[in-house]
Design an enzyme around this catalytic site. Structure first.
Site, mmCIF file in Angstrom:
data_model
loop_
_atom_site.group_PDB
_atom_site.id
_atom_site.type_symbol
_atom_site.label_atom_id
_atom_site.label_comp_id
_atom_site.label_asym_id
_atom_site.label_seq_id
_atom_site.Cartn_x
_atom_site.Cartn_y
_atom_site.Cartn_z
ATOM 1 N N ASP A 67 114.722 64.862 102.754
ATOM 2 C CA ASP A 67 115.417 64.950 101.462
ATOM 3 C C ASP A 67 115.705 63.549 100.912
ATOM 4 O O ASP A 67 116.311 62.721 101.591
ATOM 5 C CB ASP A 67 116.724 65.728 101.636
ATOM 6 C CG ASP A 67 117.211 66.329 100.323
ATOM 7 O OD1 ASP A 67 117.202 65.597 99.305
ATOM 8 O OD2 ASP A 67 117.596 67.502 100.310
ATOM 9 N N SER A 112 117.733 68.906 94.232
ATOM 10 C CA SER A 112 117.093 69.561 95.386
ATOM 11 C C SER A 112 116.854 71.052 95.142
ATOM 12 O O SER A 112 115.974 71.636 95.766
ATOM 13 C CB SER A 112 117.935 69.367 96.642
ATOM 14 O OG SER A 112 117.892 68.016 97.033
ATOM 15 N N ASP A 329 111.437 66.147 98.682
ATOM 16 C CA ASP A 329 111.706 66.893 97.444
ATOM 17 C C ASP A 329 111.829 65.966 96.231
ATOM 18 O O ASP A 329 111.542 66.344 95.112
ATOM 19 C CB ASP A 329 112.935 67.798 97.594
ATOM 20 C CG ASP A 329 114.154 67.069 98.132
ATOM 21 O OD1 ASP A 329 114.049 65.878 98.485
ATOM 22 O OD2 ASP A 329 115.225 67.702 98.200
ATOM 23 N N HIS A 330 112.276 64.716 96.497
ATOM 24 C CA HIS A 330 112.430 63.710 95.432
ATOM 25 C C HIS A 330 112.886 62.418 96.078
ATOM 26 O O HIS A 330 113.290 62.411 97.245
ATOM 27 C CB HIS A 330 113.475 64.152 94.398
ATOM 28 C CG HIS A 330 114.777 64.519 95.035
ATOM 29 N ND1 HIS A 330 115.637 63.578 95.540
ATOM 30 C CD2 HIS A 330 115.343 65.730 95.305
ATOM 31 C CE1 HIS A 330 116.677 64.189 96.074
ATOM 32 N NE2 HIS A 330 116.518 65.497 95.958
HETATM 33 ZN ZN LIG Z 1 120.640 64.234 96.374
#
Ligand SMILES: [Zn+2]
Length: 396
Positions: A67, A112, A329-330
């Site tokens: 994450d 997220s 996710d990013h």
């Molecule tokens: Zn975050």
């Protein structure tokens, strides 16, 4: 003449510097945070690219999500843990792609929830939404496709089990903030192996039942510590262990299982299904520590993720029919390395924001069909391609 020009030039110089200082400090420097950290000496280890493996036969998929982990998180962790000539284990994977993380939202920068929904269902959505499109139409996730086709399924998160990423793969909700309901819904999913921190799982709902009680009524064995987890053999496990996001705290580090131990345990159980399995492994602390610009926290979480990836690939190579994908996710924090010195063994890093950024994230893959994940694509491509490989019908 000179007597006049000189003071004017000096004045304008002072004015320019003052203006620059003001502009830089007010709009720019105040937002950028700097930090210095030691980097490892060059290691002698083998950092060659791993040979690929697998033919046309495929049984299992293991998806690892870090994450908030962008390319520079991997680079910075590599320098800190293994030195300038080292590699994080995923960097040795033979196939590398990049995915675009933007949500279907006015705001181009994802959270997220929207990212997990895209990675799970193959549909972009608005920020904070879980498993449904912006107009609230629920979409089937890749994990539900595997479950409904008779495969075993699992979700491991080092953070809260009812948080956005595990939720995006397992349930539908108009908002990631509805955690009480999300915890109840997760307990109803029939996903074989569920593991994460327990927040909201002991909270009674209107029917005076807790999510844990709902899970028990659905046949789940409940596990609450490392010893119980390591010894259990059950087809349905809800493991609610303290968050594994505090590794830099020795107290927690000694008490908790490692992500590698947990993952191997999950693989051992899920692999009893001869048809195959889908397992999601989320390293969650990397995002929290990127929001708070805590590089030593990131170091510990990245090390734990790296060790888990190594044991996953060891299993996949032995098995020969397991596709492993490592992505994110990013990106969080706009992390950059602005100075790195080999002989002095230190680097200086800069954080551009306390929030997420739209930087594309790397996708590392190895095993059967991994070659399909090279190139640049939207994050929705990943579950769609997996579904195609397994001949599943993804929701339109
Ligand atoms: Zn975050």
């Amino acid at each position: 003449m000179n007597k006049v020009i000189l003071p004017i030039s000096l004045l304008s110089l002072v004015f320019t510097f003052t203006l620059q200082y003001y502009v830089l400090s007010a709009d720019y420097l105040n937002q950028i945070k700097f930090d210095s950290i030691a980097i490892a000496k060059t290691s002698e280890a083998d950092y060659s690219t791993l040979p690929n493996f697998g033919g046309t036969e495929i049984r299992n998929v293991i998806l690892v999500l870090g994450d908030g982990v962008g390319l520079n998180h991997i680079l910075a962790s590599r320098l800190i843990l293994y030195g300038p000539d080292g590699r994080m284990y995923c960097e040795r994977f033979p196939v590398i792609g990049h995915s675009n993380t933007a949500p279907l939202d006015e705001n181009y920068i994802t959270d997220s929830g929207a990212a997990a929904t895209a990675l799970a269902t193959g549909h972009k959505t608005a920020r904070a939404m879980i498993g449904m499109t912006p107009d609230s139409i629920p979409k089937t996730s890749i994990i539900e496709l595997f479950r409904d086709a008779g495969y075993s399924t699992g979700i491991i998160s080092t953070g809260q089990l009812c948080d956005a990423t595990p939720a995006g793969f397992s349930v539908k909700s108009p908002s990631r903030k509805l955690k009480e309901q999300i915890a109840r819904d997760i307990s109803n999913t029939n996903i074989n192996f569920l593991m994460g921190a327990s927040e909201f799982f002991y909270k009674k709902g209107n029917d005076s039942k807790t999510p844990v009680e709902i899970a028990q009524s659905r046949g789940y064995s409940i596990v609450t510590n490392k010893a119980e987890l390591m010894n259990i053999n059950s087809n349905k496990i809800l493991a609610l262990i303290d968050s594994m996001n505090f590794l830099k705290d020795v107290y927690y580090r000694d008490k908790l299982p490692t992500l590698a131990e947990v993952t191997i345990k999950a693989i051992e159980l899920l692999n009893q299904n001869k048809k195959g399995f889908f397992l999601l492994v989320e390293e969650d602390g990397t995002d929290d520590y990127s929001h708070s610009h805590d590089i030593s926290g990131i170091r510990e979480q990245m090390k734990q993720m790296d060790e888990a990836i190594k044991v996953i690939v060891d299993f996949a190579r032995k098995d020969g029919k397991t596709l492993v994908i490592v992505t994110s996710d990013h990106e969080t924090g706009g992390l950059n390395i602005i100075e790195a010195n080999r002989s002095k063994s230190f680097m200086k890093i800069a954080w551009a924001t306390g929030d997420h950024t739209p930087q594309p994230v790397p996708v590392y893959s190895i095993g059967p069909y991994s070659q399909h994940f090279s190139g640049f694509y939207e994050n929705t491509f990943i579950p769609r391609k997996i579904a195609e490989i397994f001949n599943f019908q993804h929701s339109k």
